[in-house]
Design a protein around this motif. Structure first.
Motif, PDB file in Angstrom:
ATOM      1  N   ASN A  60       0.783  -1.269   0.077  1.00 60.45           N
ATOM      2  CA  ASN A  60      -0.102   0.019   0.203  1.00 60.45           C
ATOM      3  C   ASN A  60       0.695   1.264   0.021  1.00 60.45           C
ATOM      4  N   SER A 110       6.714   2.005  -8.108  1.00 58.24           N
ATOM      5  CA  SER A 110       5.453   1.344  -8.200  1.00 58.24           C
ATOM      6  C   SER A 110       4.536   1.644  -6.882  1.00 58.24           C
ATOM      7  N   GLY A 111       3.349   1.699  -7.222  1.00 56.48           N
ATOM      8  CA  GLY A 111       2.398   1.833  -6.040  1.00 56.48           C
ATOM      9  C   GLY A 111       1.254   2.944  -6.361  1.00 56.48           C
ATOM     10  N   ASP A 112       0.281   2.731  -5.787  1.00 51.81           N
ATOM     11  CA  ASP A 112      -0.970   3.733  -5.686  1.00 51.81           C
ATOM     12  C   ASP A 112      -0.477   5.217  -5.710  1.00 51.81           C
ATOM     13  N   GLY A 113      -0.779   5.928  -6.545  1.00 51.98           N
ATOM     14  CA  GLY A 113      -0.474   7.300  -6.804  1.00 51.98           C
ATOM     15  C   GLY A 113       0.797   7.744  -7.098  1.00 51.98           C
ATOM     16  N   ARG A 136      -0.279   2.105 -16.092  1.00 46.67           N
ATOM     17  CA  ARG A 136      -1.295   2.219 -15.493  1.00 46.67           C
ATOM     18  C   ARG A 136      -1.643   1.288 -14.796  1.00 46.67           C
ATOM     19  N   GLU A 137      -2.619   1.079 -13.684  1.00 37.24           N
ATOM     20  CA  GLU A 137      -3.056   0.208 -12.701  1.00 37.24           C
ATOM     21  C   GLU A 137      -3.403  -0.936 -13.816  1.00 37.24           C
ATOM     22  N   GLU A 191       0.603  -2.887 -10.608  1.00 36.24           N
ATOM     23  CA  GLU A 191       0.160  -1.538  -9.922  1.00 36.24           C
ATOM     24  C   GLU A 191       0.391  -0.449 -10.569  1.00 36.24           C
ATOM     25  N   GLU A 192      -0.150   0.730 -10.527  1.00 31.15           N
ATOM     26  CA  GLU A 192       0.491   2.021 -11.325  1.00 31.15           C
ATOM     27  C   GLU A 192       2.100   1.954 -11.050  1.00 31.15           C
ATOM     28  N   HIS A 235      -0.498  -9.454  -6.624  1.00 32.69           N
ATOM     29  CA  HIS A 235      -1.723  -8.912  -7.408  1.00 32.69           C
ATOM     30  C   HIS A 235      -2.037  -9.852  -8.890  1.00 32.69           C
TER      31      HIS A 235
END
Length: 438
Positions: A7, A28-31, A76-77, A84-85, A125
């Motif tokens: 996360n 890598s990772g959200d946002g 992109r995700e 992940e992004e 994932h």
């Protein structure tokens, strides 16, 4: 070590930390796209960029100064390695520039990845199963063409595909048992019959995989080979010939090699760590005597010894290590058996084939189509699965509900191999062996 998380945005250098034309820093990772956009000269272009596209520009620090001119690969995700992004930063391979990029990424909340954390996230994932994740590290650490090709085959899903077919068969067997459990006895037309032939075929396929482990390990990790023999037996000449380097001093003076010399080479695509040792003899020289003791220790630790016998010498083996006896200097005196001349090259081809044969003795080196395995974890679980299936065959008179539990146990073992059934401690141990950036 701390447990992995999925996360937080992470980064790692994916290329060697050394001066180079190009260096790649993975993130890598959200946002992560928006975070990097805030320190990128073409912010809107990056934010709007589609997946699998490149954006050229500059990374800039908080003072507005350029850190480096870069090309960003955008994922992109749902795309890219981890799912992940992600952004891969293609930068100049300046060590000073890389340090500035690392500091910049950390200043915007992107932390340095742990070993194997990118592959861990790919596994979590669903981008890879556990056999493919292990193949990533095996691919990186392979030392031969054969080992690299074998790991690549597993990474592309060869082993995963075979195991899924076995899982499908076992699931069908379990389903046929559960039908018996779901209906009353008077509603069932036929009693359940053990699919003995199908289970035996599965056992045979699994045993073929298990037998490939030893050969797969040799092709990936290599073997330790020691050249031994009396002084002036031709060890140094053979060492130079096999390594294709002029590393060892060749001299008619007895005791020239006083300590061992080692070099890496390949023999018929097997990675080999080759040792030229001090001549085995009684010596009053303190230094030479120590070299001989070291040679004897190396012999005990080796996978294979090549014992060279000069003309007029008697064969004398005092160790338990697997040994090939070679009659050297065949240009001076012709002898029967495996004989070589390092001057003319006579017998060298036969010796190389014999080395290859001895290293693979007892291994399944066939081209039967069985996917080879290099993982001890996979080998042990495959052995456990075979034992469970044999146990099922030997207990076919058990009740249907008990038999269903047996098949559930078999499927659970299979799930451990692919990673469907596992725990965090096992995953942390496995992925911590990876290099940074993978």
């Amino acid at each position: 070590m701390d447990a992995y998380t999925t996360n937080e945005p992470i980064y790692a250098l994916a290329t060697p930390y050394a001066p180079s034309a190009i260096a790649i820093v993975r993130t890598s990772g959200d946002g992560v796209i928006n975070l990097i956009a805030n320190v990128f000269s073409r912010k809107e272009k990056l934010i709007k960029a589609k997946s699998n596209t490149l954006v050229h520009g500059c990374l800039v620090d908080q003072a507005g100064d350029s850190v480096d001119e870069v090309v960003l690969a955008v994922y992109r995700e749902g795309h890219g390695y981890t799912g992940e992004e992600a952004i891969e930063i293609n930068a100049h391979g300046s060590l000073t520039g890389l340090k500035r990029i690392f500091s910049l990424l950390e200043s915007i909340g992107i932390k340095q990845a742990k070993k194997g954390e990118f592959t861990y996230r790919a596994f979590m994932h669903g981008r890879l199963d556990l056999t493919q994740a292990e193949a990533v590290e095996e691919l990186i650490s392979s030392k031969s063409v054969r080992g690299q090709a074998s790991a690549l085959e597993r990474l592309e899903g060869g082993l995963k595909s075979r195991l899924l077919k076995i899982k499908s068969s076992l699931v069908e067997m379990l389903a046929s048992l559960e039908v018996q459990l779901d209906y009353a006895e008077d509603e069932i037309l036929e009693d359940w019959v053990m699919p003995r032939e199908e289970i035996n075929n599965i056992i045979k396929a699994l045993e073929e995989m298990i037998r490939t482990y030893s050969a797969g390990t040799i092709y990936r990790e290599g073997a330790k080979i020691v050249l031994a023999g009396s002084t002036n037996a031709g060890k140094s000449s053979l060492f130079n010939l096999l390594t294709k380097e002029d590393r060892a001093i060749v001299s008619p003076i007895a005791g020239t090699t006083r300590d061992y010399i080692e070099a890496y080479t390949t023999i018929m695509d097997i990675p080999v760590r080759l040792f030229d040792t001090a001549g085995l003899r009684d010596s009053d020289d303190v230094i030479e005597s120590e070299g001989i003791k070291r040679s004897e220790r190396l012999i005990d630790e080796s996978d294979l010894v090549i014992l060279l016998i000069s003309p007029g010498e008697e064969e004398h083996i005092t160790w338990k290590t697997k040994t090939i006896v070679v009659k050297s200097k065949n240009d001076l005196e012709k002898r029967d058996g495996l004989a070589i001349s390092t001057l003319s090259g006579e017998g060298i081809g036969a010796l190389i084939e014999r080395i290859h044969e001895e290293l693979l003795k007892g291994c399944d080196n066939s081209e039967s189509g069985a996917i080879s395995i290099d993982s001890e974890r996979q080998r042990d679980l495959l052995v456990k699965l075979v034992e469970m299936l044999r146990f099922i065959l030997s207990n076919e008179n058990e009740s249907v509900d008990i038999m269903a539990l047996f098949f559930q146990s078999a499927l659970s073992i299979l799930g451990e191999i692919t990673g469907e059934v596992t725990n965090e401690e096992i995953l942390d141990t496995l992925f911590s062996k990876f290099c940074l950036g993978k």
